[in-house]
Write a protein that holds these residues in place. Sequence first.
Motif, PDB file in Angstrom:
ATOM      1  N   MET A 114      43.312  41.760  38.001  1.00  0.00           N
ATOM      2  CA  MET A 114      42.106  41.309  38.329  1.00  0.00           C
ATOM      3  C   MET A 114      40.917  41.495  37.026  1.00  0.00           C
ATOM      4  SD  MET A 114      41.337  41.396  42.249  1.00  0.00           S
ATOM      5  CE  MET A 114      42.266  42.586  43.228  1.00  0.00           C
ATOM      6  N   ALA A 115      41.190  42.669  36.901  1.00  0.00           N
ATOM      7  CA  ALA A 115      40.217  43.247  35.755  1.00  0.00           C
ATOM      8  C   ALA A 115      40.652  42.599  34.212  1.00  0.00           C
ATOM      9  CB  ALA A 115      40.246  44.543  35.667  1.00  0.00           C
ATOM     10  N   LEU A 116      41.901  42.436  34.038  1.00  0.00           N
ATOM     11  CA  LEU A 116      42.211  41.909  32.863  1.00  0.00           C
ATOM     12  C   LEU A 116      42.347  40.124  32.809  1.00  0.00           C
ATOM     13  CD1 LEU A 116      45.374  44.307  31.847  1.00  0.00           C
ATOM     14  CD2 LEU A 116      43.049  44.194  30.911  1.00  0.00           C
ATOM     15  N   ALA A 117      41.875  39.673  34.081  1.00  0.00           N
ATOM     16  CA  ALA A 117      41.954  38.372  34.373  1.00  0.00           C
ATOM     17  C   ALA A 117      43.287  37.310  33.979  1.00  0.00           C
ATOM     18  CB  ALA A 117      40.674  37.515  33.469  1.00  0.00           C
ATOM     19  N   VAL A 118      44.516  38.088  34.438  1.00  0.00           N
ATOM     20  CA  VAL A 118      45.686  37.632  34.030  1.00  0.00           C
ATOM     21  C   VAL A 118      45.674  36.061  34.671  1.00  0.00           C
ATOM     22  CG1 VAL A 118      46.845  39.650  33.887  1.00  0.00           C
ATOM     23  CG2 VAL A 118      46.977  38.482  36.007  1.00  0.00           C
ATOM     24  N   ALA A 119      46.407  35.199  34.152  1.00  0.00           N
ATOM     25  CA  ALA A 119      46.667  33.690  34.717  1.00  0.00           C
ATOM     26  C   ALA A 119      46.566  33.768  36.396  1.00  0.00           C
ATOM     27  CB  ALA A 119      47.825  32.959  34.114  1.00  0.00           C
ATOM     28  N   SER A 120      47.528  34.287  36.867  1.00  0.00           N
ATOM     29  CA  SER A 120      47.505  34.299  38.435  1.00  0.00           C
ATOM     30  C   SER A 120      46.110  34.792  39.120  1.00  0.00           C
ATOM     31  CB  SER A 120      48.662  35.051  39.198  1.00  0.00           C
ATOM     32  OG  SER A 120      48.585  36.508  38.621  1.00  0.00           O
ATOM     33  N   MET A 121      45.665  35.383  38.397  1.00  0.00           N
ATOM     34  CA  MET A 121      44.375  36.252  39.096  1.00  0.00           C
ATOM     35  C   MET A 121      43.177  35.103  38.935  1.00  0.00           C
ATOM     36  SD  MET A 121      44.906  38.666  40.904  1.00  0.00           S
ATOM     37  CE  MET A 121      46.508  39.266  41.144  1.00  0.00           C
ATOM     38  N   ARG A 122      43.190  34.363  37.698  1.00  0.00           N
ATOM     39  CA  ARG A 122      42.019  33.339  37.357  1.00  0.00           C
ATOM     40  C   ARG A 122      42.406  32.332  38.417  1.00  0.00           C
ATOM     41  NH1 ARG A 122      43.689  34.428  31.893  1.00  0.00           N
ATOM     42  NH2 ARG A 122      44.806  32.291  32.125  1.00  0.00           N
ATOM     43  N   GLN A 123      43.527  31.975  38.683  1.00  0.00           N
ATOM     44  CA  GLN A 123      43.672  30.855  39.593  1.00  0.00           C
ATOM     45  C   GLN A 123      43.262  31.186  41.098  1.00  0.00           C
ATOM     46  OE1 GLN A 123      48.039  30.445  39.098  1.00  0.00           O
ATOM     47  NE2 GLN A 123      47.774  28.980  37.430  1.00  0.00           N
ATOM     48  N   ARG A 124      43.676  32.605  41.415  1.00  0.00           N
ATOM     49  CA  ARG A 124      43.122  33.138  42.937  1.00  0.00           C
ATOM     50  C   ARG A 124      41.556  33.206  42.721  1.00  0.00           C
ATOM     51  NH1 ARG A 124      46.298  38.074  44.589  1.00  0.00           N
ATOM     52  NH2 ARG A 124      47.938  36.563  44.880  1.00  0.00           N
ATOM     53  N   ALA A 125      41.088  33.591  41.773  1.00  0.00           N
ATOM     54  CA  ALA A 125      39.386  33.613  41.688  1.00  0.00           C
ATOM     55  C   ALA A 125      38.899  32.255  41.773  1.00  0.00           C
ATOM     56  CB  ALA A 125      39.031  34.050  40.499  1.00  0.00           C
ATOM     57  N   ALA A 126      39.530  31.163  41.056  1.00  0.00           N
ATOM     58  CA  ALA A 126      39.128  29.525  41.215  1.00  0.00           C
ATOM     59  C   ALA A 126      39.372  29.319  42.835  1.00  0.00           C
ATOM     60  CB  ALA A 126      39.706  28.848  40.303  1.00  0.00           C
ATOM     61  N   HIS A 127      40.497  29.585  43.247  1.00  0.00           N
ATOM     62  CA  HIS A 127      40.645  29.143  44.894  1.00  0.00           C
ATOM     63  C   HIS A 127      39.816  29.637  45.608  1.00  0.00           C
ATOM     64  CE1 HIS A 127      42.724  28.362  48.316  1.00  0.00           C
ATOM     65  NE2 HIS A 127      42.728  29.638  48.783  1.00  0.00           N
ATOM     66  N   LEU A 128      39.309  31.153  45.494  1.00  0.00           N
ATOM     67  CA  LEU A 128      38.093  31.761  46.235  1.00  0.00           C
ATOM     68  C   LEU A 128      36.776  31.354  46.001  1.00  0.00           C
ATOM     69  CD1 LEU A 128      39.942  35.089  46.953  1.00  0.00           C
ATOM     70  CD2 LEU A 128      39.980  33.315  48.553  1.00  0.00           C
ATOM     71  N   HIS A 129      36.718  30.429  44.735  1.00  0.00           N
ATOM     72  CA  HIS A 129      35.409  30.107  44.569  1.00  0.00           C
ATOM     73  C   HIS A 129      34.783  31.230  43.829  1.00  0.00           C
ATOM     74  CE1 HIS A 129      35.994  26.244  46.083  1.00  0.00           C
ATOM     75  NE2 HIS A 129      36.250  26.726  47.298  1.00  0.00           N
ATOM     76  N   TYR A 130      35.266  32.112  43.129  1.00  0.00           N
ATOM     77  CA  TYR A 130      34.638  33.346  42.354  1.00  0.00           C
ATOM     78  C   TYR A 130      34.826  33.133  40.861  1.00  0.00           C
ATOM     79  CZ  TYR A 130      34.668  36.410  46.241  1.00  0.00           C
ATOM     80  OH  TYR A 130      34.579  37.127  47.586  1.00  0.00           O
ATOM     81  N   SER A 131      33.755  33.456  40.062  1.00  0.00           N
ATOM     82  CA  SER A 131      33.908  33.265  38.914  1.00  0.00           C
ATOM     83  C   SER A 131      34.963  34.310  38.257  1.00  0.00           C
ATOM     84  CB  SER A 131      32.629  33.768  38.102  1.00  0.00           C
ATOM     85  OG  SER A 131      32.155  34.814  38.134  1.00  0.00           O
TER      86      SER A 131
END
Length: 118
Positions: free
Chosen positions: A23-40
């Motif tokens: 999450m801290a490194l904002a790997v691609a799968s985590m960026r997708q999860r963030a978008a899904h959960l409506h987090y920047s």
Amino acid sequence: MTIASIVFAVLLAVVFLPAGVAMALAVASMRQRAAHLHYSVTAYRGVGVLAIAGALGVLAGMVWWPLGAAAGIGLVLFMIGAVISHLRVGDGVAEYAPAIGVGVLAVAYVVTVFGAHL
């Protein structure tokens, strides 16, 4: 510390450290999860740092139990927040069940830590 609390601490670290780093490194799968959960991405990076801090805190609890207890309580609250985030976007049980399971593990850790020291 009891053997149970040490086992729970290690399990929590095994779950939260890699996830927090991703999450801290904002790997691609985590960026997708963030978008899904409506987090920047920035907010999700912050969530990752909290996950890392919680994992390190429960490990440090093997040396100083009050820190471990505080970190464990933080991880319980963290998982409650995860479930709320999933419910907020309409996810089903399959999406938030892992957070419930890890939250129960964190509760078990906190109970064993306090049980050994109070």
